[in-house]
Write an enzyme that holds these catalytic residues in place. Structure first.
Site, PDB file in Angstrom:
ATOM      1  N   LYS A 160       9.780   0.988   0.180  1.00 46.36           N
ATOM      2  CA  LYS A 160       9.679   1.010  -1.289  1.00 46.36           C
ATOM      3  C   LYS A 160       8.736   2.117  -1.769  1.00 46.36           C
ATOM      4  O   LYS A 160       9.094   2.924  -2.621  1.00 46.36           O
ATOM      5  CB  LYS A 160       9.155  -0.343  -1.826  1.00 46.36           C
ATOM      6  CG  LYS A 160      10.041  -1.535  -1.496  1.00 46.36           C
ATOM      7  CD  LYS A 160       9.518  -2.822  -2.125  1.00 46.36           C
ATOM      8  CE  LYS A 160       8.182  -3.300  -1.571  1.00 46.36           C
ATOM      9  NZ  LYS A 160       8.199  -3.657  -0.145  1.00 46.36           N
TER      10      LYS A 160
ATOM     11  N   ARG B 221       8.588  -9.678  -8.493  1.00 50.33           N
ATOM     12  CA  ARG B 221       8.733 -10.279  -7.166  1.00 50.33           C
ATOM     13  C   ARG B 221       8.943 -11.778  -7.235  1.00 50.33           C
ATOM     14  O   ARG B 221       9.129 -12.411  -6.194  1.00 50.33           O
ATOM     15  CB  ARG B 221       7.426 -10.066  -6.400  1.00 50.33           C
ATOM     16  CG  ARG B 221       7.390  -8.851  -5.515  1.00 50.33           C
ATOM     17  CD  ARG B 221       5.961  -8.747  -4.981  1.00 50.33           C
ATOM     18  NE  ARG B 221       5.930  -8.272  -3.655  1.00 50.33           N
ATOM     19  CZ  ARG B 221       5.518  -7.043  -3.299  1.00 50.33           C
ATOM     20  NH1 ARG B 221       5.119  -6.182  -4.193  1.00 50.33           N
ATOM     21  NH2 ARG B 221       5.495  -6.706  -2.046  1.00 50.33           N
TER      22      ARG B 221
ATOM     23  N   ARG C 240       2.100   1.850  11.106  1.00 52.97           N
ATOM     24  CA  ARG C 240       1.216   2.184   9.997  1.00 52.97           C
ATOM     25  C   ARG C 240      -0.172   1.575  10.194  1.00 52.97           C
ATOM     26  O   ARG C 240      -1.178   2.171   9.815  1.00 52.97           O
ATOM     27  CB  ARG C 240       1.820   1.704   8.675  1.00 52.97           C
ATOM     28  CG  ARG C 240       0.995   2.147   7.473  1.00 52.97           C
ATOM     29  CD  ARG C 240       1.633   1.776   6.155  1.00 52.97           C
ATOM     30  NE  ARG C 240       1.672   0.327   5.988  1.00 52.97           N
ATOM     31  CZ  ARG C 240       2.286  -0.289   4.968  1.00 52.97           C
ATOM     32  NH1 ARG C 240       2.926   0.423   4.074  1.00 52.97           N
ATOM     33  NH2 ARG C 240       2.269  -1.591   4.875  1.00 52.97           N
TER      34      ARG C 240
ATOM     35  N   ARG D 266      -4.370  -0.727   6.728  1.00 54.35           N
ATOM     36  CA  ARG D 266      -4.250  -1.676   5.628  1.00 54.35           C
ATOM     37  C   ARG D 266      -4.573  -3.069   6.158  1.00 54.35           C
ATOM     38  O   ARG D 266      -4.041  -3.479   7.184  1.00 54.35           O
ATOM     39  CB  ARG D 266      -2.816  -1.631   5.061  1.00 54.35           C
ATOM     40  CG  ARG D 266      -2.772  -1.193   3.618  1.00 54.35           C
ATOM     41  CD  ARG D 266      -1.369  -1.048   3.107  1.00 54.35           C
ATOM     42  NE  ARG D 266      -0.692  -2.312   2.887  1.00 54.35           N
ATOM     43  CZ  ARG D 266       0.450  -2.434   2.213  1.00 54.35           C
ATOM     44  NH1 ARG D 266       1.024  -1.348   1.722  1.00 54.35           N
ATOM     45  NH2 ARG D 266       1.021  -3.598   2.045  1.00 54.35           N
TER      46      ARG D 266
ATOM     47  N   ARG E  57       3.924 -12.204   5.053  1.00 57.00           N
ATOM     48  CA  ARG E  57       4.497 -11.406   3.959  1.00 57.00           C
ATOM     49  C   ARG E  57       6.025 -11.467   3.991  1.00 57.00           C
ATOM     50  O   ARG E  57       6.678 -11.526   2.951  1.00 57.00           O
ATOM     51  CB  ARG E  57       4.016  -9.956   4.060  1.00 57.00           C
ATOM     52  CG  ARG E  57       2.573  -9.776   3.536  1.00 57.00           C
ATOM     53  CD  ARG E  57       1.899  -8.546   4.120  1.00 57.00           C
ATOM     54  NE  ARG E  57       2.525  -7.289   3.802  1.00 57.00           N
ATOM     55  CZ  ARG E  57       2.390  -6.180   4.540  1.00 57.00           C
ATOM     56  NH1 ARG E  57       1.651  -6.203   5.648  1.00 57.00           N
ATOM     57  NH2 ARG E  57       2.972  -5.058   4.183  1.00 57.00           N
TER      58      ARG E  57
END
Ligand code: AP5
Ligand code: MG
Length: 186
Positions: A8, A83, A122, A128, A139
């Site tokens: 996204k 969402r 990532r 993160r 998630r």
């Protein structure tokens, strides 16, 4: 739209640049607030670190304020919002007020093994705090429970563009551009 790691944020930047509009990412705004230690950041962080959604009331107000800014007047791209079903209703109310309309909802589909591969890669570079194995799994669950139902809502509105999110970044961008060009012509 799309599950965590679907691309996204990556695609939002390119698409927004093509239309010369801002890409508004709720996740990015939350992370900026966390790093600046604002009250909003403190509130959001405990939800984000657990892989849960930040409460609708907090998120809706933040988006409302953001799309009221001058650079969004001629249009905007939302990354990661709405969402939840409540956010869908809230967004409809906001744009009825500002005079915008939703042209398209792009949903990126990527298989779950590839998603985990992307996010664990990532995790090694960006750090993160929600890119840990447990939180990634949560998630994904929250997305399936709360956000996937929105796909049918927007299909019902006739503005859903389902895009294969697998392959190189440029290939995915090409698919999105083609799909958007088609609705512009029709
Ligand atoms: P958010 O920041 O939106 O995170 P997310 O949905 O979990 O998605 P990601 O940002 O992890 O993935 P992405 O789809 O953007 O993919 P990306 O382009 O980065 O939300 C974070 C949290 O904020 C939520 O959990 C929630 O707590 C809160 N929040 C946000 N919005 C909210 C809302 N509306 N309501 C309530 N709470 C909200 O790509 C992933 C990786 O893959 C990158 O490293 C990228 O370089 C790589 N990649 C991308 N495309 C490709 C490709 N084609 N091939 C290979 N690698 C690729
Ligand atoms: Mg993102």
């Amino acid at each position: 739209m799309g599950p965590p790691g679907a691309g996204k944020g990556t695609q939002a930047q390119v698409v927004a640049a093509r239309y010369n509009i801002p890409a508004i990412s709720t996740g990015d705004i939350f992370r900026k607030n966390v790093s600046e230690g604002t009250e909003l950041g403190l509130e959001a962080k405990r939800f984000m670190d657990a892989g849960e959604y930040v409460p609708d009331s907090v998120t809706n107000l933040m988006v409302r304020n953001r799309i009221d800014e001058e650079d969004a007047a001629k249009g905007f791209l939302l990354d990661g919002y709405p969402r939840t079903l409540a956010q869908v209703d809230e967004l409809d109310g906001m744009i009825a007020f500002t005079g915008h309309k939703l042209d398209a909802v792009v949903v990126l589909a990527v298989d779950s093994e590839e998603l985990v591969r992307r996010l664990t890669a990532r995790a090694e570079t960006e750090g993160r705090t929600d890119d840990t194995e447990d939180v990634i799994r949560r998630r994904q669950e929250v997305y399936a429970e709360q956000t996937e139902p929105l796909i049918e809502v927007y299909r019902g509105h006739g503005i859903l563009l389902e895009i294969d999110g697998a392959g190189e970044v440029d290939e995915v961008t090409g698919r999105i551009f083609d799909a958007l060009d088609e609705i512009q012509e029709s």
